[in-house]
Design a protein around this motif. Structure first.
Motif, PDB file in Angstrom:
ATOM      1  N   ALA A   1      28.927 -14.144 -22.190  1.00 46.18           N
ATOM      2  CA  ALA A   1      28.030 -12.969 -22.353  1.00 46.18           C
ATOM      3  C   ALA A   1      27.226 -13.294 -23.828  1.00 46.18           C
ATOM      4  O   ALA A   1      27.773 -13.666 -24.723  1.00 46.18           O
ATOM      5  N   PRO A   2      25.802 -12.924 -23.739  1.00 48.80           N
ATOM      6  CA  PRO A   2      25.253 -13.518 -24.883  1.00 48.80           C
ATOM      7  C   PRO A   2      25.443 -12.428 -26.048  1.00 48.80           C
ATOM      8  O   PRO A   2      25.700 -11.341 -25.723  1.00 48.80           O
ATOM      9  N   THR A   3      25.108 -12.996 -27.334  1.00 51.74           N
ATOM     10  CA  THR A   3      25.434 -11.990 -28.417  1.00 51.74           C
ATOM     11  C   THR A   3      24.267 -11.242 -28.678  1.00 51.74           C
ATOM     12  O   THR A   3      24.274 -10.725 -29.699  1.00 51.74           O
ATOM     13  N   GLN A   4      23.188 -11.281 -27.985  1.00 47.13           N
ATOM     14  CA  GLN A   4      22.081 -10.497 -27.956  1.00 47.13           C
ATOM     15  C   GLN A   4      21.251 -10.839 -29.527  1.00 47.13           C
ATOM     16  O   GLN A   4      21.127  -9.808 -30.211  1.00 47.13           O
ATOM     17  N   PRO A   5      21.097 -12.132 -29.734  1.00 45.59           N
ATOM     18  CA  PRO A   5      20.263 -12.415 -30.881  1.00 45.59           C
ATOM     19  C   PRO A   5      18.902 -11.903 -30.643  1.00 45.59           C
ATOM     20  O   PRO A   5      18.262 -11.421 -29.682  1.00 45.59           O
TER      21      PRO A   5
ATOM     22  N   HIS B   1      17.983   0.840 -10.832  1.00 46.17           N
ATOM     23  CA  HIS B   1      17.828  -0.008 -12.159  1.00 46.17           C
ATOM     24  C   HIS B   1      18.691  -1.379 -11.830  1.00 46.17           C
ATOM     25  O   HIS B   1      19.561  -1.212 -11.251  1.00 46.17           O
ATOM     26  N   TYR B   2      18.006  -2.205 -12.719  1.00 48.01           N
ATOM     27  CA  TYR B   2      18.562  -3.722 -12.421  1.00 48.01           C
ATOM     28  C   TYR B   2      19.037  -4.182 -13.818  1.00 48.01           C
ATOM     29  O   TYR B   2      18.486  -3.884 -14.823  1.00 48.01           O
ATOM     30  N   ASN B   3      20.088  -4.856 -14.157  1.00 45.64           N
ATOM     31  CA  ASN B   3      20.439  -5.391 -15.235  1.00 45.64           C
ATOM     32  C   ASN B   3      21.027  -7.088 -14.907  1.00 45.64           C
ATOM     33  O   ASN B   3      21.014  -7.397 -13.513  1.00 45.64           O
ATOM     34  N   SER B   4      21.204  -7.578 -16.205  1.00 42.12           N
ATOM     35  CA  SER B   4      21.572  -9.080 -15.825  1.00 42.12           C
ATOM     36  C   SER B   4      23.112  -9.208 -15.999  1.00 42.12           C
ATOM     37  O   SER B   4      23.654  -8.357 -16.943  1.00 42.12           O
ATOM     38  N   LEU B   5      23.788 -10.102 -15.432  1.00 37.56           N
ATOM     39  CA  LEU B   5      25.203 -10.284 -15.392  1.00 37.56           C
ATOM     40  C   LEU B   5      25.577 -11.603 -15.710  1.00 37.56           C
ATOM     41  O   LEU B   5      25.003 -12.682 -15.490  1.00 37.56           O
ATOM     42  N   TYR B   6      26.769 -11.523 -16.582  1.00 35.92           N
ATOM     43  CA  TYR B   6      27.242 -12.750 -16.965  1.00 35.92           C
ATOM     44  C   TYR B   6      28.722 -12.386 -16.696  1.00 35.92           C
ATOM     45  O   TYR B   6      29.456 -11.432 -16.824  1.00 35.92           O
TER      46      TYR B   6
ATOM     47  N   LEU C   1      15.469 -10.462 -14.201  1.00 28.30           N
ATOM     48  CA  LEU C   1      15.226 -11.857 -13.810  1.00 28.30           C
ATOM     49  C   LEU C   1      14.873 -12.860 -14.894  1.00 28.30           C
ATOM     50  O   LEU C   1      15.379 -13.889 -15.221  1.00 28.30           O
ATOM     51  N   SER C   2      14.102 -12.244 -15.969  1.00 28.71           N
ATOM     52  CA  SER C   2      13.609 -13.058 -17.132  1.00 28.71           C
ATOM     53  C   SER C   2      15.069 -13.356 -18.029  1.00 28.71           C
ATOM     54  O   SER C   2      14.954 -14.429 -18.557  1.00 28.71           O
ATOM     55  N   ASP C   3      15.815 -12.580 -18.133  1.00 26.07           N
ATOM     56  CA  ASP C   3      17.102 -12.771 -18.910  1.00 26.07           C
ATOM     57  C   ASP C   3      17.787 -13.718 -18.250  1.00 26.07           C
ATOM     58  O   ASP C   3      18.227 -14.483 -18.671  1.00 26.07           O
ATOM     59  N   GLN C   4      17.818 -13.965 -16.950  1.00 28.05           N
ATOM     60  CA  GLN C   4      18.624 -14.763 -16.064  1.00 28.05           C
ATOM     61  C   GLN C   4      18.121 -16.048 -16.093  1.00 28.05           C
ATOM     62  O   GLN C   4      18.839 -17.084 -16.347  1.00 28.05           O
ATOM     63  N   ILE C   5      16.742 -16.342 -16.137  1.00 27.81           N
ATOM     64  CA  ILE C   5      16.087 -17.483 -16.065  1.00 27.81           C
ATOM     65  C   ILE C   5      15.994 -17.986 -17.646  1.00 27.81           C
ATOM     66  O   ILE C   5      16.150 -19.365 -17.680  1.00 27.81           O
ATOM     67  N   TYR C   6      15.562 -17.139 -18.401  1.00 28.66           N
ATOM     68  CA  TYR C   6      14.939 -17.705 -19.702  1.00 28.66           C
ATOM     69  C   TYR C   6      16.045 -17.192 -20.623  1.00 28.66           C
ATOM     70  O   TYR C   6      15.809 -17.456 -22.005  1.00 28.66           O
ATOM     71  N   LYS C   7      16.945 -16.608 -20.619  1.00 32.76           N
ATOM     72  CA  LYS C   7      17.975 -15.974 -21.380  1.00 32.76           C
ATOM     73  C   LYS C   7      17.291 -15.073 -22.573  1.00 32.76           C
ATOM     74  O   LYS C   7      17.750 -14.877 -23.796  1.00 32.76           O
ATOM     75  N   SER C   8      16.246 -14.124 -22.052  1.00 34.86           N
ATOM     76  CA  SER C   8      15.598 -13.127 -22.754  1.00 34.86           C
ATOM     77  C   SER C   8      14.978 -12.254 -21.859  1.00 34.86           C
ATOM     78  O   SER C   8      14.086 -12.928 -20.956  1.00 34.86           O
ATOM     79  N   PRO C   9      14.843 -11.007 -21.912  1.00 36.60           N
ATOM     80  CA  PRO C   9      14.241 -10.185 -20.937  1.00 36.60           C
ATOM     81  C   PRO C   9      12.580  -9.886 -21.393  1.00 36.60           C
ATOM     82  O   PRO C   9      11.906  -9.519 -20.660  1.00 36.60           O
ATOM     83  N   GLU C  10      12.339 -10.672 -22.397  1.00 42.06           N
ATOM     84  CA  GLU C  10      10.858 -10.603 -23.271  1.00 42.06           C
ATOM     85  C   GLU C  10       9.966 -11.299 -22.367  1.00 42.06           C
ATOM     86  O   GLU C  10       8.733 -11.120 -22.632  1.00 42.06           O
TER      87      GLU C  10
ATOM     88  N   TYR D   1      35.901  -7.447 -11.694  1.00 41.88           N
ATOM     89  CA  TYR D   1      35.506  -9.048 -11.485  1.00 41.88           C
ATOM     90  C   TYR D   1      35.288  -9.411 -12.939  1.00 41.88           C
ATOM     91  O   TYR D   1      34.903 -10.623 -13.140  1.00 41.88           O
ATOM     92  N   GLY D   2      35.689  -8.878 -14.092  1.00 44.31           N
ATOM     93  CA  GLY D   2      35.434  -9.359 -15.423  1.00 44.31           C
ATOM     94  C   GLY D   2      34.058  -9.876 -15.816  1.00 44.31           C
ATOM     95  O   GLY D   2      33.745 -10.708 -16.480  1.00 44.31           O
ATOM     96  N   LEU D   3      32.954  -8.948 -15.409  1.00 42.93           N
ATOM     97  CA  LEU D   3      31.524  -9.205 -15.631  1.00 42.93           C
ATOM     98  C   LEU D   3      31.022  -8.131 -16.821  1.00 42.93           C
ATOM     99  O   LEU D   3      31.448  -7.141 -17.273  1.00 42.93           O
ATOM    100  N   TYR D   4      29.900  -8.919 -17.417  1.00 43.66           N
ATOM    101  CA  TYR D   4      29.355  -8.081 -18.543  1.00 43.66           C
ATOM    102  C   TYR D   4      27.844  -8.000 -18.220  1.00 43.66           C
ATOM    103  O   TYR D   4      27.246  -8.868 -17.641  1.00 43.66           O
ATOM    104  N   GLU D   5      27.408  -6.726 -18.363  1.00 42.78           N
ATOM    105  CA  GLU D   5      25.968  -6.331 -17.941  1.00 42.78           C
ATOM    106  C   GLU D   5      25.185  -6.665 -19.374  1.00 42.78           C
ATOM    107  O   GLU D   5      25.548  -5.906 -20.388  1.00 42.78           O
ATOM    108  N   VAL D   6      24.345  -7.308 -19.342  1.00 47.50           N
ATOM    109  CA  VAL D   6      23.386  -7.148 -20.285  1.00 47.50           C
ATOM    110  C   VAL D   6      22.032  -6.219 -19.841  1.00 47.50           C
ATOM    111  O   VAL D   6      21.481  -6.399 -18.576  1.00 47.50           O
ATOM    112  N   LYS D   7      22.120  -5.147 -20.728  1.00 47.59           N
ATOM    113  CA  LYS D   7      21.190  -3.979 -20.481  1.00 47.59           C
ATOM    114  C   LYS D   7      19.913  -4.053 -20.662  1.00 47.59           C
ATOM    115  O   LYS D   7      19.625  -4.440 -21.617  1.00 47.59           O
TER     116      LYS D   7
END
Length: 226
Positions: free
Chosen positions: A213-217, A203-208, A102-111, A84-90
């Motif tokens: 896909a974010p560049t992980q800044p 385990h859960y990861n965030s999908l894009y 969920l935090s990464d999906q809502i706020y674009k950061s797992p923090e 499906y051409g998807l990328y996991e933010v681990k």
């Protein structure tokens, strides 16, 4: 003696005010980030529009697979992501992965996972009747346990998250017979979609989409969020 008592009182009051300010600052930043990135919603949904979702049944964690089964399941999930051409933010597998994803999906950061956990636990406490029937233990014990950092989220907390954030939560899974699970808000029409990968009940990861896909800044956090 009187001066010492006054000092302790002032210190306690100052600490309380500081703690309240931290909570408000956290909430303010989270709201701003959520609004800033809301326009990205829907990209993965378009990619997976041909998948038929399986209805969600809230339940607590009960079975944890062995390492061999988990490895095979993860390989199956990776194949599906490629199809499906998807990328996991681990996100970190520290027991907070559902809340981090969920935090990464809502706020674009797992923090912001602590904030997300607090919101979900508050939902569990405020709307007990919606979730108690799915919890085979004393309900108060359940949500107190779920409030602890490192406690694994389950399908009940996913339902509470969908309700709290008024979001359709979509899981692309590693399960052989259940590729795609949808969790809908129980009482409202969803305002957004959150996409997670889920493998082997562990385990859960965030999908894009790969192109989004974010560049992980370095996460944009203020000193009070550490």
């Amino acid at each position: 003696m009187w001066m010492g008592t006054q000092s302790v009182g002032e210190c306690s009051s100052s600490t309380s005010l500081s703690s309240q300010q931290d909570v408000e600052d956290d909430r303010m930043i989270a709201v701003i980030l959520s609004e800033e990135y809301a326009k990205l919603d829907g990209a993965v949904a378009r990619r997976l529009s041909n998948l038929a979702p399986i209805p969600h049944v809230p339940r607590i964690n009960s079975y944890i697979p062995n390492l061999s089964d988990a490895s095979l399941d993860h390989q199956r999930l990776l194949q599906r992501l490629n199809v499906y051409g998807l990328y996991e933010v681990k996100v970190s597998g520290d027991g907070n992965c559902q809340f981090r994803a969920l935090s990464d999906q809502i706020y674009k950061s797992p923090e912001y996972h602590k904030h997300v956990r607090k919101e979900i636990v508050q939902q569990l406490k405020d709307y007990r009747a919606l979730y108690e029937g799915y919890v085979p233990m004393k309900y108060k014990r359940y949500y107190k346990k779920m409030a602890k950092s490192g406690e694994w989220g389950d399908h009940v907390t996913l339902q509470a998250a969908a309700d709290k954030f008024v979001a359709k939560i979509c899981l692309l899974t590693s399960f052989r017979d259940t590729c795609f699970i949808e969790i809908m808000p129980q009482c409202q029409t969803p305002k957004r979609e959150l996409w997670l990968s889920f493998w082997s009940e562990v385990h859960y990861n965030s999908l894009y989409e790969i192109r989004d896909a974010p560049t992980q800044p370095t996460p944009r956090r203020k000193h009070w969020l550490f």
